[in-house]
Motif scaffolding. Structure first.
Motif, PDB file in Angstrom:
ATOM      1  N   ALA A 186      27.269 106.930 -47.364  1.00 43.31           N
ATOM      2  CA  ALA A 186      28.629 106.429 -47.167  1.00 43.31           C
ATOM      3  C   ALA A 186      29.651 107.312 -47.869  1.00 43.31           C
ATOM      4  N   LEU A 187      29.278 107.880 -49.027  1.00 42.96           N
ATOM      5  CA  LEU A 187      30.191 108.772 -49.736  1.00 42.96           C
ATOM      6  C   LEU A 187      30.510 110.004 -48.894  1.00 42.96           C
ATOM      7  N   PHE A 188      29.477 110.638 -48.376  1.00 42.06           N
ATOM      8  CA  PHE A 188      29.693 111.810 -47.524  1.00 42.06           C
ATOM      9  C   PHE A 188      30.439 111.424 -46.248  1.00 42.06           C
ATOM     10  N   LEU A 189      30.153 110.219 -45.746  1.00 35.71           N
ATOM     11  CA  LEU A 189      30.825 109.767 -44.528  1.00 35.71           C
ATOM     12  C   LEU A 189      32.314 109.554 -44.789  1.00 35.71           C
ATOM     13  N   ALA A 190      32.658 108.934 -45.931  1.00 36.55           N
ATOM     14  CA  ALA A 190      34.066 108.698 -46.249  1.00 36.55           C
ATOM     15  C   ALA A 190      34.821 110.016 -46.381  1.00 36.55           C
ATOM     16  N   ILE A 191      34.199 110.983 -47.063  1.00 37.19           N
ATOM     17  CA  ILE A 191      34.839 112.296 -47.186  1.00 37.19           C
ATOM     18  C   ILE A 191      34.941 112.963 -45.817  1.00 37.19           C
ATOM     19  N   GLY A 192      33.877 112.840 -45.016  1.00 40.95           N
ATOM     20  CA  GLY A 192      33.897 113.438 -43.678  1.00 40.95           C
ATOM     21  C   GLY A 192      34.968 112.838 -42.795  1.00 40.95           C
ATOM     22  N   ILE A 193      35.120 111.499 -42.863  1.00 39.79           N
ATOM     23  CA  ILE A 193      36.174 110.838 -42.085  1.00 39.79           C
ATOM     24  C   ILE A 193      37.544 111.389 -42.480  1.00 39.79           C
ATOM     25  N   SER A 194      37.752 111.503 -43.779  1.00 39.78           N
ATOM     26  CA  SER A 194      39.046 111.961 -44.288  1.00 39.78           C
ATOM     27  C   SER A 194      39.347 113.388 -43.837  1.00 39.78           C
ATOM     28  N   VAL A 195      38.365 114.265 -43.997  1.00 39.48           N
ATOM     29  CA  VAL A 195      38.568 115.668 -43.630  1.00 39.48           C
ATOM     30  C   VAL A 195      38.781 115.806 -42.124  1.00 39.48           C
ATOM     31  N   ALA A 196      37.963 115.089 -41.333  1.00 35.58           N
ATOM     32  CA  ALA A 196      38.104 115.177 -39.877  1.00 35.58           C
ATOM     33  C   ALA A 196      39.462 114.667 -39.416  1.00 35.58           C
ATOM     34  N   GLY A 197      39.937 113.592 -40.083  1.00 38.04           N
ATOM     35  CA  GLY A 197      41.213 113.025 -39.663  1.00 38.04           C
ATOM     36  C   GLY A 197      42.424 113.815 -40.110  1.00 38.04           C
ATOM     37  N   VAL A 198      42.283 114.656 -41.143  1.00 39.07           N
ATOM     38  CA  VAL A 198      43.442 115.339 -41.706  1.00 39.07           C
ATOM     39  C   VAL A 198      43.566 116.783 -41.246  1.00 39.07           C
ATOM     40  N   ILE A 199      42.599 117.298 -40.539  1.00 33.60           N
ATOM     41  CA  ILE A 199      42.632 118.716 -40.149  1.00 33.60           C
ATOM     42  C   ILE A 199      43.904 119.047 -39.371  1.00 33.60           C
ATOM     43  N   TYR A 200      44.189 118.279 -38.329  1.00 27.26           N
ATOM     44  CA  TYR A 200      45.375 118.586 -37.516  1.00 27.26           C
ATOM     45  C   TYR A 200      46.673 118.416 -38.297  1.00 27.26           C
ATOM     46  N   PRO A 201      46.878 117.285 -39.016  1.00 28.08           N
ATOM     47  CA  PRO A 201      48.110 117.180 -39.810  1.00 28.08           C
ATOM     48  C   PRO A 201      48.253 118.294 -40.840  1.00 28.08           C
ATOM     49  N   ALA A 202      47.151 118.705 -41.472  1.00 28.81           N
ATOM     50  CA  ALA A 202      47.219 119.762 -42.473  1.00 28.81           C
ATOM     51  C   ALA A 202      47.602 121.100 -41.844  1.00 28.81           C
ATOM     52  N   LEU A 203      47.021 121.390 -40.695  1.00 29.12           N
ATOM     53  CA  LEU A 203      47.380 122.626 -40.001  1.00 29.12           C
ATOM     54  C   LEU A 203      48.839 122.601 -39.572  1.00 29.12           C
TER      55      LEU A 203
ATOM     56  N   PRO B 185      14.643  89.956 -49.644  1.00 34.89           N
ATOM     57  CA  PRO B 185      15.036  90.351 -51.006  1.00 34.89           C
ATOM     58  C   PRO B 185      16.368  91.082 -51.020  1.00 34.89           C
ATOM     59  N   TYR B 186      17.064  90.955 -52.124  1.00 37.32           N
ATOM     60  CA  TYR B 186      18.345  91.642 -52.307  1.00 37.32           C
ATOM     61  C   TYR B 186      18.061  93.026 -52.887  1.00 37.32           C
ATOM     62  N   ILE B 187      18.273  94.046 -52.074  1.00 34.76           N
ATOM     63  CA  ILE B 187      18.006  95.422 -52.487  1.00 34.76           C
ATOM     64  C   ILE B 187      19.262  96.248 -52.216  1.00 34.76           C
ATOM     65  N   VAL B 188      19.804  96.850 -53.244  1.00 35.75           N
ATOM     66  CA  VAL B 188      20.977  97.706 -53.076  1.00 35.75           C
ATOM     67  C   VAL B 188      20.550  98.997 -52.381  1.00 35.75           C
ATOM     68  N   PRO B 189      21.140  99.330 -51.230  1.00 37.31           N
ATOM     69  CA  PRO B 189      20.714 100.527 -50.480  1.00 37.31           C
ATOM     70  C   PRO B 189      21.340 101.801 -51.045  1.00 37.31           C
ATOM     71  N   TRP B 190      20.717 102.348 -52.090  1.00 31.48           N
ATOM     72  CA  TRP B 190      21.304 103.507 -52.759  1.00 31.48           C
ATOM     73  C   TRP B 190      21.452 104.699 -51.814  1.00 31.48           C
ATOM     74  N   GLU B 191      20.473 104.913 -50.958  1.00 35.35           N
ATOM     75  CA  GLU B 191      20.581 106.036 -50.023  1.00 35.35           C
ATOM     76  C   GLU B 191      21.752 105.844 -49.073  1.00 35.35           C
ATOM     77  N   ARG B 192      21.955 104.592 -48.634  1.00 35.10           N
ATOM     78  CA  ARG B 192      23.082 104.317 -47.740  1.00 35.10           C
ATOM     79  C   ARG B 192      24.419 104.487 -48.488  1.00 35.10           C
ATOM     80  N   LEU B 193      24.446 104.173 -49.782  1.00 30.63           N
ATOM     81  CA  LEU B 193      25.659 104.389 -50.575  1.00 30.63           C
ATOM     82  C   LEU B 193      25.987 105.879 -50.673  1.00 30.63           C
ATOM     83  N   GLN B 194      24.950 106.698 -50.858  1.00 27.33           N
ATOM     84  CA  GLN B 194      25.179 108.142 -50.901  1.00 27.33           C
ATOM     85  C   GLN B 194      25.665 108.650 -49.548  1.00 27.33           C
TER      86      GLN B 194
END
Length: 738
Positions: free
Chosen positions: A706-723, A695-704
């Motif tokens: 993924a949101l935290f993961l995308a923000i986490g990736i961004s923050v982790a990758g920008v710490i050194y350049p920002a400093l 069945p086609y089931i949208v993984p809402w929990e995985r979407l949530q």
């Protein structure tokens, strides 16, 4: 318990066994399987008693134990001549094993034997069937790995693009000088493209070594956790063609990623390279071009992904590239709107809205890499949830049984009545079944023998075709020559209700009349014994004992399905049945809840490798964000110095850089979620076309997540350049003229 007579001189399989004790069999000697030895505590030198079909017993001396963990059930091996004499098979055997020296001719030999021996014999190419079964089981695994490989390749292309564009950005002045002193465009192109080739060769060397090492880690990991329910054996083999394929793919990915930056370097104008201030800013018509090209690409990619057809990675590439172009166009044309939305953040918000439109190409590559990781994270999450849901629905909707009982040997079908008597207050119904594999023409089918009286009481939610009569179970009981087909098999044989099909039996071929057709998506995922229900037909136990089993006309079964009354405790009833009959009849039992838990565990093991590979791509995406933001900081050092000189604090500078990276992560998240939902629809359609209904089931929990993961990736990758941005020296950067 299975008793097998073996010819010690000719039985090549028996000779290959490793024994504790000896494998040499004399009269009244026997060897037993390791499982039987461990479960019953039987050792070399003990005597065991075998009960024969006529009620008499046979005592044999255990001289060896077969050392293998691959067997199922309890197995006893005795000398062939001794077995023929004691069990009434003098001069006869029940089966023979054929060894084919040239495995490439396996199918040819099987067909030749079928042609020469006729329908009186059932011929099975066990190795061929096993290989085909494994290949079918691994089809989804291979498809998943192929998809993940596509992610890795696309991510690597994005990282190469980003790296080479940043390289070009740092050396733009150098390119201008080279062009000013007479270097031709082709010279500049090959200067950058040769660097790409050099990076490709280094990457191939490191990648092959890392790939082999990672393969060893994955292999050892899967050997421990048992992905398909059995621990893997053998050794890891790395074939040369795989190394060549990996090296070629990596080389091409690097070349593709380095071509456009090299071409851009060759097309750089002398004045714009030597005087950065006269470089033209991004134009609004660029946004229109991006939208005009991106919308059709995304539409075509999304449409292809929903068709459920195999097109390689075309749909993935078109969809993600199109969505990235659309997002880039929206960011360019929507700059005034973004500025108004960020106005509460004052100076930081205004600068952020301006920065988002700068270096749009670099930003697009960055959130494209993030989007690919998010898309496949969402897709694999949806597949996992869909497969678990499909199995759960199959068990609850089609199998009304709460407890499944598997006997070590065939028992009289009337044993089901004895099971009911264990706890009549809790047990509502018990049905008996037996399974055998045979053929209808050249089609391999399963024959499932059932009790027409009790089968519908337990399997009470099955669906039938419109032309199936209401009294189908009555006909199945009264008509010895009747069969109830599952819809995929009926379609494969091209038969309808009322027509006959030839079915091979040990005594020859018999024609059975199709009295009905079972249908239902869940049947495509169900198996009874080792037979897939989608390729099976149901007959009565009387028909099964008459034509397919040597049971002297007494209906026998190896499977018993128990349905409990509402509110009954399945575990308690299972324990009661085991206490009364478990040891005597070698019963294995499992509840539906236990089976569901096992399915979820196995599916989790199945997807864990995919998750690991995706997370490795996510680490690469984090590195890409870090490199992008570091480049942005280096290009804006003078601008940062001016902001500091005008009173902007280090905290505001830090927030500006982090906010830009987070915005890139959110853009990648939006693109990735949209692409992931479309890709999930495509994979579901593709699997449905292969006969596996998910069945086609949208993984809402995985979407949530993924949101935290995308923000986490961004923050982790920008710490050194920002400093680094907060630590600039004002005097030094205000002198900077780049």
């Amino acid at each position: 318990m299975s008793v097998t007579g073996v010819d010690q001189l000719k039985d090549f399989q028996y000779r290959e066994y490793t024994f504790e004790g000896t494998g040499n069999l004399r009269r009244n000697d026997a060897t037993i399987g390791q499982k039987m030895s461990e479960d019953l505590g039987i050792k070399v030198g003990d005597y065991i008693t075998i009960q024969r079909s006529d009620g008499s017993t046979l005592s044999v001396h255990v001289v060896g134990i077969v050392k293998t963990s691959l067997e199922t059930g309890y197995n006893v091996y005795i000398d062939l001549a001794f077995a023929q004499q004691k069990f009434g098979y003098v001069g006869r055997v029940t089966y023979a094993i054929v060894h084919v020296t040239d495995e490439t001719r396996l199918t040819e030999v099987r067909k030749m034997l079928e042609r020469n021996l006729g329908d009186s014999y059932s011929i099975r190419a066990t190795k061929e069937e096993t290989i085909n079964f494994v290949l079918e089981s691994l089809a989804g695994w291979r498809q998943g790995l192929s998809s993940i490989s596509t992610v890795a390749v696309l991510v690597s292309v994005g990282l190469v693009l980003n790296t080479m564009y940043m390289n070009l950005g740092e050396r733009t002045y150098e390119v201008g000088v080279l062009r000013a002193i007479g270097a031709r465009r082709r010279d500049v192109f090959w200067l950058f493209f040769s660097e790409t080739i050099f990076y490709a060769l280094i990457g191939i060397a490191v990648g092959l070594a890392a790939g082999v090492g990672f393969a060893r880690i994955i292999y050892s990991f899967t050997s421990v956790v048992s992905i398909f329910g059995a621990e893997s054996s053998g050794t890891l083999t790395v074939r040369p063609e795989y190394l060549i394929s990996g090296a070629t793919t990596g080389f091409l990915a690097t070349i593709v990623g380095g071509f456009l930056p090299s071409l851009s370097a060759a097309r750089t104008g002398i004045l714009s390279a030597l005087k950065p201030g006269i470089r033209p800013p991004g134009k609004q018509r660029t946004a229109v071009k991006l939208l005009l090209v991106g919308v059709p690409l995304a539409t075509i990619g999304g449409y292809i992904s929903t068709l459920g057809i195999e097109v390689g990675s075309l749909d993935i590439a078109l969809l993600i590239i199109g969505l990235v172009m659309v997002t880039s166009g929206i960011l360019r044309v929507g700059e005034p709107l973004i500025e108004r939305m960020l106005s509460p953040f004052k100076a930081v918000g205004k600068l952020l809205s301006k920065n988002l439109g700068r270096n749009l190409r670099r930003a697009a590559i960055t959130y494209a890499v993030i989007a690919m990781c998010i898309a496949f994270l969402v897709m694999m999450g949806g597949m996992r949830i869909g497969m678990q849901y499909a199995v759960r629905e199959t068990l609850t909707s089609y199998f009304g049984a709460d407890i499944m009982i598997f006997a070590g040997s065939r028992l009289p079908a009337s044993f089901s009545k004895s099971i009911v008597q264990v706890d009549p207050a809790a047990i509502e119904a018990v049905t008996s079944m037996d399974v055998t594999a045979t053929k209808s023409g050249n089609t391999q089918i399963g024959v499932i023998s059932v009790d027409p009286d009790t089968f519908p009481l337990v399997f009470n939610k099955l669906e039938f075709s419109e032309d199936t009569p209401r009294d189908v179970y009555v006909q199945l009981k009264n008509n010895l020559y009747s069969i109830l087909l599952v819809e995929p098999l009926a379609n494969s044989l091209k038969v309808k209700v009322g027509q006959q099909i030839p079915v091979r039996t040990p005594a020859g071929s018999v024609k059975l009349t199709v009295i009905g057709v079972l249908r239902g998506a869940g049947l495509s995922m169900a198996s009874i014994g080792n037979v897939r229900m989608s390729q099976s037909g149901f007959v009565s136990l009387r028909t099964g004992s008459t034509f397919f089993l040597e049971s002297a006309g007494v209906p026998k079964a190896m499977l018993f399905y128990v349905k409990l009354r509402a509110g009954s405790d399945a575990i308690q009833v299972k324990n009661e049945i085991h206490q009364k009959f478990g040891t005597t009849y070698e019963l294995d039992m499992i509840t539906v809840n236990d089976l569901m838990a096992e399915v979820e565990t196995q599916s989790g093991r199945f997807f864990v490798v995919f998750d690991v590979i995706v997370y490795m791509a996510i680490i690469s995406a984090t590195a890409g964000i870090s490199a992008t933001m570091l480049m942005n900081v280096n290009e804006r050092r003078r601008e940062i110095g001016m902001l500091r000189s005008q009173g902007m604090s280090n905290t505001q500078i830090f927030a500006l850089v982090v906010a830009e990276a987070v915005f890139l992560g959110l853009a990648g998240y939006v693109v990735g979620c949209v692409a992931g939902v479309f890709l999930l629809r495509g994979v579901v359609s593709l699997m449905s076309g292969m006969g596996l209904i998910v069945p086609y089931i949208v993984p809402w929990e995985r979407l949530q997540f993924a949101l935290f993961l995308a923000i986490g990736i961004s923050v982790a990758g920008v710490i050194y350049p920002a400093l680094r941005a907060t630590r600039v020296n004002l005097i030094e950067v205000l002198r900077y003229r780049g």
